[in-house]
Enzyme design. Sequence first.
Site, PDB file in Angstrom:
ATOM      1  N   HIS A  78     -11.255  -5.196  10.429  1.00 55.64           N
ATOM      2  CA  HIS A  78     -11.560  -4.471   8.625  1.00 55.64           C
ATOM      3  C   HIS A  78     -12.667  -3.789   9.509  1.00 55.64           C
ATOM      4  O   HIS A  78     -13.610  -3.788   8.245  1.00 55.64           O
ATOM      5  CB  HIS A  78     -12.364  -6.205   8.215  1.00 55.64           C
TER       6      HIS A  78
ATOM      7  N   GLU B  47       0.808  -1.798  -0.183  1.00 59.77           N
ATOM      8  CA  GLU B  47      -0.319  -0.109  -0.164  1.00 59.77           C
ATOM      9  C   GLU B  47       1.218   1.185   0.033  1.00 59.77           C
ATOM     10  O   GLU B  47       0.504   2.054  -1.283  1.00 59.77           O
ATOM     11  CB  GLU B  47      -0.743  -0.460   1.368  1.00 59.77           C
TER      12      GLU B  47
END
Lengths: 332, 438
Positions: free
Chosen positions: A137, A68
């Site tokens: 998450h 990322e």
Amino acid sequence: MVFHFCITRHELLLFEALREGLEEEMDRDPRVCVMGEDVGHYGGSYKVTKGLAKKYGDLRVLDTPIAENSFTGMAVGAAMTGLRPIVEGMNMGFLLLAFNQISNNCGMLHYTSGGQFKIPIVIRGPGGVGRQLGAEHSQRLESYFQSIPGIQMVACSTPYNAKGLMKAAIRSENPVILFEHVLLYNLKERIPDEEYVLSLEEAEMVRPGEHVTILTYSRMRYHVMQAAKTLVNKGYDPEVIDIRSLKPFDLYTIGNSVKKTHRVLIVEECMRTGGIGASLTAAINENFHDYLDAPVVCLSSQDVPTPYAGTLEEWTVVQPAQIVTAVEQLCR
Amino acid sequence: MSSAFPAMKILQPLSTTRSPEKPLFDLLKSPSSFLGSASKLRFNAQKPSPSSSYSSSCHRPSTIVAVSDVVKEKKTLKSNSSLSNLLITKEEGLELYEDMVLGRAFEDMCAQMYYRGKMFGFVHLYNGQEAVSTGFIKLLKQEDYVCSTYRDHVHALSKGVPARAVMSELFGKTTGCCRGQGGSMHMFSKEHNLLGGFAFIGEGIPVATGAAFTSKYRREVLKEAGCDSVTLAFFGDGTCNNGQFFECLNMAALWKLPIVFVVENNLWAIGMSHLRATSDPEIWKKGPAFGMPGVHVDGMDVLKVREVAKEAIARARRGEGPTLVECETYRFRGHSLADPDELRDPAEKARYSARDPITALKKYMIENNLVNEAELKAIERRIDEVIEDAVEFGDKSPLPSRSQLLENVFADPKGFGIGPDGKYRCEDPKFTEGTAHV
């Protein structure tokens, strides 16, 4: 206000609206490209980019390795040198890995270069509390990013504003973070056939009212509207505003509402500490203190890592019943 | 992209101990061609061994060669030096010399200005490493990109940013290349395609990778046939232990991006010795692990650096992908002007001082009758004038006024949002005065 008497519409789901907006912009400008994990051949983990790699090729819809920080930085470098990349965080939480690039380079590079380089990048992805996805998450990155100077943040909540905000974010010369919500991708709505772009900086009036201003965004909008039904039955008249622009706040729409109702309730999914609600409370107090008949009330999620167990998870986020109670107390 | 890259063949074991007499890196001799192409640099008739055969249209051998060895051989082989056998022409030599002298003189002046209170904060000087900047950047075109670190003054100068603009930036004046908003660690130039200046190590490498991606995108998606810009990413030994370095080696090799990763290994990351921080200190070896050639070069010798750079840049321009070049170099000063530099062994410093790249080039040019002393002295005098002019320009330039504070935060200042009065904040007249409430 202009009335269109012949607005033709088509029905689609929120993720399709995002894709439609994205595709229109990619057709319009060949410099617009997408980068992220599984955006290409897989079509995106929430299908926002489905079919696009086939249409535009593997370079324009780039499947990245799992890195990322580096691919976000790569998007920054591409933006500086003339492209208009859209970075997808498979889950917004993963962008914690990219914080270095988002803060230092997306946010600050235009300034530290003395205005020489612009970063017309869009960073988007699903965040928020889902259905038992576990703590990592289920994060609300908007809290963490909001202090970064030089970025704008918007949150979509309906197919209509999802498409409009996606297009606006892509066309913006500024770095924009577009927050989607894991639980809203399958919302259905009829949206105009004709092209439209929304304003990144404006809030959305969802339900005009007189008694209390309820400010919200993303998924909590739906909990608020559910509570609003109950409240209306009890004789209340809440004004519901989806703030949409998390940074900067639309102080005009918000201010006009406060001046009318004199009572403010903020309903958000961020945690109590340091969230969008905390900033919004401060901004309202600072700007509209004279118009308030009561202190601003902010309902946020608990300062807790989102538990896996369904019951516990339910108690971490604000539920409609709590919203009803809060309004009743505020309007006493 | 399916064929496996061959494992790098090491023909002699590398020394694992290090003593003052032994060089840090053993010279590797490989029978394969240098970076797979330059026949002019091949000296032995040996062909690549059968075990390393593969489709030559897609791949070149990921060979590791100590170029210092190769170039030394070339020089001795053709030691009855007629001018045509030299590595550089007179014009090139003078250009290289001038660029290195500019870098050295500029940095020396920075030190003076810092101690006189004209510049502040963290200032990282490049003294001793000039061969790397000059050796690489002087081969670039204007449209090629350079991405640097906080030790970026000399990269900026080599790329063509005027000394005035850099000095002014260091003084924090509005005439600086970044309007005084960046400072020493954030040199940018759109005109000269200098993409920064970064304070955190490693964070510039993805940006460089992005610029290389744009080059490929323009060629393949936008169909701009003539676009063959190359990007150079400069960074140090400390950065080579950082995740972003490895992630970008992977992506650059994966997509064959036109980029050269230039490691300025000066053996020290502030006070951390490279050997104490790195499990395998030979950074060039990490290239083949990702599928690109890794080359080690003597970074104190501008001609050697230039030969390697030529090939690496040409490789990228041809579309063959990235190269990892490790330049063994040294900074004569501390990490920054705030660093007391007490950890480095004086003997080590003396050893590298003796290999001063400017002195070395001067010696080469004079011994090979390329130039005479007077010509070099003229360059030095001219550079002194340039530096003096830069300081004067910086001194005379204005400090930023309050109105500059809020400019450049956003490319589109609508990003400051809508105020309570319904107007965009940036429409507020006080906004340009820098006193607007945002």
